[in-house]
Design a protein around this motif. Structure first.
Motif, short mmCIF file in Angstrom:
data_model
loop_
_atom_site.label_atom_id
_atom_site.label_comp_id
_atom_site.label_asym_id
_atom_site.label_seq_id
_atom_site.Cartn_x
_atom_site.Cartn_y
_atom_site.Cartn_z
N GLY A 135 0.75 -1.36 -0.11
CA GLY A 135 -0.01 -0.05 0.08
C GLY A 135 0.79 1.42 -0.05
N ILE A 136 2.09 1.21 0.96
CA ILE A 136 2.75 2.38 0.72
C ILE A 136 3.48 2.57 -0.55
CG2 ILE A 136 4.97 3.17 1.62
CD1 ILE A 136 4.34 1.79 4.34
N VAL A 137 3.82 1.73 -1.30
CA VAL A 137 4.26 1.77 -2.65
C VAL A 137 3.12 2.11 -3.63
CG1 VAL A 137 5.00 0.52 -4.73
CG2 VAL A 137 6.11 -0.35 -2.50
N GLY A 138 1.86 1.98 -3.31
CA GLY A 138 0.77 2.50 -4.08
C GLY A 138 0.39 3.98 -3.85
N VAL A 139 0.52 4.40 -2.97
CA VAL A 139 0.23 5.95 -2.37
C VAL A 139 0.79 6.80 -3.34
CG1 VAL A 139 0.48 7.62 -1.05
CG2 VAL A 139 -0.19 5.43 -0.12
N PRO A 140 2.16 6.70 -3.79
CA PRO A 140 2.54 7.99 -4.69
C PRO A 140 2.05 7.80 -6.24
CG PRO A 140 4.28 6.48 -4.14
CD PRO A 140 3.18 6.14 -3.13
N LEU A 141 1.78 6.48 -6.41
CA LEU A 141 1.14 6.32 -7.87
C LEU A 141 -0.30 6.83 -7.84
CD1 LEU A 141 2.10 2.51 -8.44
CD2 LEU A 141 3.20 4.38 -9.10
N GLY A 142 -1.16 6.79 -6.67
CA GLY A 142 -2.44 7.36 -6.53
C GLY A 142 -2.18 8.73 -6.80
N VAL A 143 -1.35 9.40 -5.76
CA VAL A 143 -1.42 10.95 -5.95
C VAL A 143 -1.00 11.35 -7.28
CG1 VAL A 143 0.10 12.64 -4.76
CG2 VAL A 143 -0.69 11.02 -3.47
N SER A 144 -0.14 10.57 -7.88
CA SER A 144 0.30 11.11 -9.40
C SER A 144 -1.01 11.18 -10.24
CB SER A 144 1.61 10.13 -9.84
OG SER A 144 2.70 10.26 -9.09
N GLY A 159 -6.02 5.20 -2.00
CA GLY A 159 -5.78 6.19 -0.90
C GLY A 159 -5.18 7.44 -1.33
N GLY A 160 -4.24 7.37 -2.15
CA GLY A 160 -3.55 8.44 -2.58
C GLY A 160 -4.36 9.11 -3.45
N LEU A 161 -5.22 8.48 -4.33
CA LEU A 161 -5.82 9.21 -5.18
C LEU A 161 -7.22 9.91 -4.89
CD1 LEU A 161 -6.70 9.68 -8.49
CD2 LEU A 161 -7.92 7.46 -8.50
N THR A 171 -5.55 -0.66 10.74
CA THR A 171 -4.07 -0.54 10.75
C THR A 171 -3.70 -0.27 9.37
OG1 THR A 171 -4.18 -2.25 12.39
CG2 THR A 171 -1.95 -1.53 11.20
N PHE A 172 -4.25 -0.92 8.38
CA PHE A 172 -3.83 -0.58 6.90
C PHE A 172 -4.29 0.96 6.77
CE2 PHE A 172 -4.69 -0.15 2.28
CZ PHE A 172 -3.43 -0.70 1.86
N ASN A 173 -5.47 1.42 7.03
CA ASN A 173 -5.92 2.66 6.54
C ASN A 173 -5.38 3.73 7.46
OD1 ASN A 173 -8.26 1.78 5.00
ND2 ASN A 173 -9.80 2.13 6.66
N LEU A 174 -4.95 3.45 8.75
CA LEU A 174 -4.02 4.60 9.58
C LEU A 174 -2.92 4.63 8.70
CD1 LEU A 174 -3.44 6.33 11.77
CD2 LEU A 174 -2.85 4.33 13.10
N VAL A 175 -2.07 3.75 8.38
CA VAL A 175 -0.62 3.66 7.71
C VAL A 175 -0.72 4.46 6.51
CG1 VAL A 175 1.52 2.47 7.00
CG2 VAL A 175 0.22 1.87 9.07
N ILE A 176 -1.62 4.02 5.70
CA ILE A 176 -1.69 4.56 4.17
C ILE A 176 -2.35 5.56 4.09
CG2 ILE A 176 -2.68 4.00 1.81
CD1 ILE A 176 -0.51 2.18 3.11
N LEU A 177 -3.41 6.20 4.89
CA LEU A 177 -3.76 7.55 4.79
C LEU A 177 -2.67 8.56 5.30
CD1 LEU A 177 -7.51 7.01 5.67
CD2 LEU A 177 -6.32 7.03 3.47
N ALA A 223 -0.36 8.89 2.57
CA ALA A 223 -0.97 9.77 1.43
C ALA A 223 -0.87 11.14 1.79
CB ALA A 223 -2.19 9.28 1.20
N LEU A 224 -1.24 11.57 3.26
CA LEU A 224 -1.27 12.86 3.75
C LEU A 224 -0.18 13.55 3.62
CD1 LEU A 224 -3.25 15.25 4.95
CD2 LEU A 224 -2.78 14.18 7.24
N VAL A 225 1.10 13.01 4.07
CA VAL A 225 2.32 13.37 4.02
C VAL A 225 2.78 13.66 2.46
CG1 VAL A 225 5.04 13.02 4.35
CG2 VAL A 225 3.34 12.24 6.22
N VAL A 226 2.49 12.75 1.67
CA VAL A 226 2.89 12.94 0.14
C VAL A 226 1.91 14.35 -0.33
CG1 VAL A 226 2.58 12.00 -2.07
CG2 VAL A 226 3.33 10.62 -0.29
#
Length: 205
Positions: free
Chosen positions: A37-46, A99-101, A129-135, A138-141
């Protein structure tokens, strides 16, 4: 702005309630999903600047409605016996992208936990747990990219009291639910989420 506001409120709600579910968090079960999920976050933001919001809402909304409807009609008896981690990684990657998107990291892990047939504490331990870490990631990104503006922060000031109240009420309700009732409620909320996503697209104007 909508994504940033959703992320702020979601992270705040998760931080409020996660201490009460630590006993159900199995790190060995969750880490492949979280790492992907962490890998997927910047992809979603992009993808934020390239995805049509109406099409995205419609696709995700229909998916949620169909899944929750099928599971509710079937009595939630569908379950998958699976001991590998490849599917967990795929679910985590998809959840990270969403999450990133759009701050929608929760639906895929929630559906996967439902299909695995876990009890309510096991499910909540996974998707919360997944939501807390990934979101949080995503917020930091978004913040690093300058997308958490002063206007978003002002909106969050007004939204957070309702967020905290809703999280408190939700936890009190959670303690009273059996596994079956919890599953029915989660599926119902997924369906309602799908309706709220497609409503603006179908009835705009």
């Amino acid at each position: 702005m909508a994504t940033a506001l959703v992320l702020i409120c979601s992270v705040a709600a998760q931080c409020q309630t996660i201490p009460r579910i630590w006993h159900a968090v199995d790190v060995r079960r969750i880490w492949p999903m979280v790492a992907a999920g962490i890998v997927g976050v910047p992809l979603g933001v992009s993808l934020l600047a390239h995805v049509d919001p109406g099409t995205f809402r419609l696709a995700i909304g229909v998916f949620l409605i169909v899944f929750s409807g099928v599971m509710l009609i079937g009595g939630g008896r569908v379950s998958i016996a699976y001991d590998g981690c490849l599917a967990d990684i795929a679910v985590g990657l998809g959840g990270g992208v969403l999450g990133g998107l759009a701050g929608l990291s929760g639906p895929l892990p929630t559906m996967w936990a439902t299909l695995r047939g876990w009890g309510k504490d096991q499910r909540r331990g996974v998707f919360q747990t997944f939501n807390l870490v990934i979101l949080a990631v995503a917020l930091v990104v978004l913040a690093v990219r300058g997308m958490v503006t002063r206007e978003v922060l002002w909106l969050a000031v007004f939204a957070l009291p309702g967020t905290f109240c809703g999280a408190w009420l939700g936890h009190r309700l959670y303690r009273r639910l059996s596994d079956q009732r919890f599953q029915q409620l989660v599926l119902g909320l997924l369906g309602v989420s799908g309706v709220t996503l497609i409503w603006p697209t179908l009835f705009a104007g």
